[in-house]
Structure formats: structure tokens, C-alpha cells
Design a protein around this motif. Structure first.
Motif, PDB file in Angstrom:
ATOM      1  N   PRO A  39      15.430  41.169  80.332  1.00 51.98           N
ATOM      2  CA  PRO A  39      15.904  39.944  79.674  1.00 51.98           C
ATOM      3  C   PRO A  39      15.773  40.012  78.159  1.00 51.98           C
ATOM      4  O   PRO A  39      14.834  40.615  77.631  1.00 51.98           O
ATOM      5  N   ALA A  40      16.723  39.388  77.477  1.00 49.52           N
ATOM      6  CA  ALA A  40      16.673  39.292  76.024  1.00 49.52           C
ATOM      7  C   ALA A  40      15.490  38.422  75.608  1.00 49.52           C
ATOM      8  O   ALA A  40      15.105  37.499  76.325  1.00 49.52           O
ATOM      9  N   PRO A  41      14.902  38.689  74.436  1.00 49.10           N
ATOM     10  CA  PRO A  41      13.772  37.870  73.972  1.00 49.10           C
ATOM     11  C   PRO A  41      14.089  36.380  73.942  1.00 49.10           C
ATOM     12  O   PRO A  41      13.231  35.555  74.276  1.00 49.10           O
ATOM     13  N   ALA A  42      15.324  36.020  73.554  1.00 47.66           N
ATOM     14  CA  ALA A  42      15.698  34.600  73.513  1.00 47.66           C
ATOM     15  C   ALA A  42      15.667  33.982  74.901  1.00 47.66           C
ATOM     16  O   ALA A  42      15.323  32.802  75.063  1.00 47.66           O
ATOM     17  N   LEU A  43      16.019  34.759  75.916  1.00 45.19           N
ATOM     18  CA  LEU A  43      15.999  34.249  77.287  1.00 45.19           C
ATOM     19  C   LEU A  43      14.561  34.009  77.747  1.00 45.19           C
ATOM     20  O   LEU A  43      14.259  32.987  78.369  1.00 45.19           O
ATOM     21  N   VAL A  44      13.672  34.935  77.427  1.00 43.56           N
ATOM     22  CA  VAL A  44      12.263  34.761  77.775  1.00 43.56           C
ATOM     23  C   VAL A  44      11.684  33.538  77.068  1.00 43.56           C
ATOM     24  O   VAL A  44      10.955  32.740  77.660  1.00 43.56           O
ATOM     25  N   GLU A  45      12.024  33.383  75.794  1.00 47.92           N
ATOM     26  CA  GLU A  45      11.548  32.215  75.043  1.00 47.92           C
ATOM     27  C   GLU A  45      12.049  30.922  75.669  1.00 47.92           C
ATOM     28  O   GLU A  45      11.308  29.934  75.787  1.00 47.92           O
ATOM     29  N   ALA A  46      13.323  30.920  76.088  1.00 47.40           N
ATOM     30  CA  ALA A  46      13.903  29.711  76.678  1.00 47.40           C
ATOM     31  C   ALA A  46      13.175  29.307  77.949  1.00 47.40           C
ATOM     32  O   ALA A  46      12.868  28.122  78.150  1.00 47.40           O
ATOM     33  N   VAL A  47      12.874  30.258  78.823  1.00 45.34           N
ATOM     34  CA  VAL A  47      12.219  29.882  80.078  1.00 45.34           C
ATOM     35  C   VAL A  47      10.784  29.416  79.826  1.00 45.34           C
ATOM     36  O   VAL A  47      10.264  28.574  80.569  1.00 45.34           O
ATOM     37  N   ARG A  48      10.150  29.924  78.784  1.00 46.18           N
ATOM     38  CA  ARG A  48       8.825  29.403  78.421  1.00 46.18           C
ATOM     39  C   ARG A  48       8.929  27.944  77.990  1.00 46.18           C
ATOM     40  O   ARG A  48       8.121  27.103  78.390  1.00 46.18           O
TER      41      ARG A  48
END
Length: 331
Positions: A243-252
Motif C-alpha cells: 500500500p501507498a503511504p497515503a493509503l496507510v495514513e488514511a486507514v489510521r
């Protein structure tokens, strides 16, 4: 001064918006007659059609008119690219309430124009009618340039599965909007204005892709179509889905615990849709460019691959995964 499309009138609005579209080499006769005339140098035309309904596919409180214009082009020309073809022209029908502001229609047109410039196509006609629900109908055409179309049913055991584009960001953007959470612009913009890798459909065809489609309903669900069409199974490798870093940030931001965020992001990559990435299968010895990411392999058919109810796609050899978007079933 007419501020609504009802006040301006159908033909005045048509004149105002159609003047924004260029005449490309694919257009012999553009808007203005009973029908357009479009070049078909290959002798065959790839055609697809789709609908965008307000409240179902977009919401005006979340997306600008320009966003909707970009989206209308993207989701239709992505289907053309998924056949291995070059996008050429669009026909757009607009069903709209008479009190829709003229400014909205003009901004929508600007979004269509700008995304057409990215994809390499143009608009050659359409229709307009009054409706209680704002609805956009788009027909897209494309040119195979002498190649055979890449169908869904050509995958064979041993083929590798790879995707190009972005996965999961649009689904994350939608979840952020639904929950009113401020999140990464990368996710929000991908939901509002998907960015299909238009030229890579033809690239995949030239690389020898055996099957291909655009990811509109989720990677797992869409690969299920490939399996059923070809009578095969597909096994995805979880570790290859990065996953892209932005995607990981979003789910957090959406509530996932830090130690579970990457796994949750991977879940959006396989289950989310509307990024309009391309996923394809290739012969095992194919040398793929770096922007194609290998994520799995095609295997021998199981009972569910030929019409069973279970999805013939697995992850890491586990149980079949059944997730994704169905317009007549909420997941």
C-alpha cells in the motif's frame, strides 16, 4: 441573464459547451449534425458505455462539477484502455434538473475537456434532457491500431498477474468523505478524479497480455471475472500488495490501530474500487516494466472457476475471497 440550464435552454447550452472540445484526427465530422462521423482506421471500433447517477456515483457536496467531468471521462476511457485500445471519442448524454446552474454544466464540460486532453480523446456529440435526478450517460470509443483486443478470458495457468496504476486510494477517499474525516489529499483526489493509466492498456497488449480489465469494482471481484471467463483460478500474494503511504495514513485516520494499518490498507487494495487501475495476466517469461507490479499467479481451475458462487480468487493459497462492489448488493 440565464443562471440555470432551464432558463438558458437546451440548444443554447449545447452551443455553449460543445465549442470547448477540439477536433482531433479521429473526428471527420464533430458536433452539429444529426450524428458525428469518426475515423476507424483499424476497421474495428472498441465501444463501451456507462452511467453516473447523482447520489450513487457522485455527490455534489463532495465533488465539484469539474471533478465529475474528469470522473466521467476516466471511468469510460479506462474501459477502452483495458481492451488494449487507444481512447478516441466520447458521446455524452446529460439528464439534469432544469434548475441546475449553467455554471455547473460549464465547469463539468471543462473537466471533461481537461481529462480528454490527458487521455487523448475528445467529445463528438450527445444529448440533453430534463430529469429530476442528475444523470450522465457516456459512450466511449477506441482504436485497436491493428492489434487484437485483450479479452478477459485469455488467462492460462502459469501466467503472472500484474497491475498498473493505483489501488485502494479511491476507496479510502470515499470512506474519509463519508465519515467527515480530513485525510490525505492523495486519497481524496483519487476518489474525485481517478487517474487511469490510459497508455498502459496498449502497452500491455504489445507485451503479450493474455487477459486484462480495469479495476472498477475491486481487485478481487474483477479478477473473479477473469477466472470465470478463462476457467482458471488466481492466487494473489499478500506481501506483493504494497500500500501507498497515503493509503496507510488514511486507514489510521479512519480508526485502524497502528499495528493493523498496513493490513487494513491492503484490504482496501483488494476490495476497493473506482481507482480504475489496469490488471492483466501475462505469460510467465514476460519482462514487465517497473510500473507493472506482479501480485499473483494464474492456477488450474477449481469447481468455483466455472460458474460456482464462490470467488475463484485466493490470497496466499487460502480460502476464496469474496469481496468488492456490486451495484445491486451492498457489501
Amino acid at each position: 441573464m440565464h443562471n440555470t440550464i432551464g432558463g438558458l435552454g437546451e440548444f443554447a447550452l449545447i452551443t455553449r459547451v460543445t465549442g470547448q472540445f477540439p477536433v482531433t484526427d479521429d473526428v471527420i465530422l464533430g458536433p452539429g449534425d444529426d450524428a458525428a462521423v469518426v475515423a476507424a482506421p483499424d476497421g474495428r471500433t472498441v465501444a463501451s458505455t456507462d452511467l453516473l447517477v447523482e447520489g450513487r456515483h457522485f455527490r455534489r457536496e463532495w465533488s465539484t462539477a469539474r471533478d465529475v467531468g474528469h470522473r466521467a471521462v476516466a471511468q469510460n476511457f479506462a474501459d477502452i484502455a483495458a481492451m488494449g485500445a487507444r481512447p478516441t471519442v466520447l458521446l455524452i448524454g446529460l439528464a439534469a434538473p432544469p434548475d441546475l446552474p449553467v455554471a455547473w454544466a460549464e465547469d463539468f464540460t471543462a473537466g471533461v475537456r481537461d481529462e480528454c486532453a490527458v487521455a487523448g480523446g475528445t467529445v463528438v456529440g450527445g444529448d440533453m434532457v430534463a430529469s429530476d435526478t442528475l444523470t450522465i450517460a457516456v459512450t466511449a470509443l477506441g482504436d485497436l491500431q491493428g492489434r487484437e483486443p485483450v479479452l478477459r478470458g485469455g488467462a492460462r495457468p502459469g501466467d503472472v498477474v500484474a497491475y498498473t496504476g493505483r489501488l485502494g486510494l479511491s476507496a479510502a477517499g470515499l470512506a474519509l468523505l463519508e465519515k467527515g474525516v480530513e485525510g490525505p489529499d492523495e486519497c481524496l483526489s483519487e476518489h474525485r478524479r481517478p487517474s487511469p493509466p490510459y497508455t498502459r492498456g496498449a502497452e500491455a497488449a504489445l507485451l503479450g497480455a493474455t487477459a486484462m480489465l480495469d479495476v472498477s469494482d475491486g481487485l478481487v471481484q474483477d479478477l473473479g471475472h477473469v477466472c470465470r471467463a478463462g476457467g482458471v483460478r488466481i492466487d494473489l500474494e499478500a506481501e506483493a500488495l504494497r500500500p501507498a503511504p497515503a493509503l496507510v495514513e488514511a486507514v489510521r485516520l479512519l480508526g485502524a490501530a497502528p499495528e493493523e494499518a498496513e493490513e487494513a490498507a491492503r484490504g482496501l487494495m483488494v476490495a476497493g474500487g473506482e481507482d480504475h487501475a489496469l490488471v492483466a495476466t501475462f505469460p510467465p517469461d514476460t519482462v514487465l516494466p517497473d510500473h507493472w507490479y506482479r501480485v499473483g499467479i494464474v492456477t488450474e481451475a477449481g469447481d468455483e472457476s466455472t460458474g460456482g458462487k464462490r470467488n475463484p480468487v485466493t490470497i496466499d493459497g487460502g480460502a476464496s475471497v469474496d469481496t468488492g462492489w456490486d451495484h445491486f448488493r451492498r457489501n
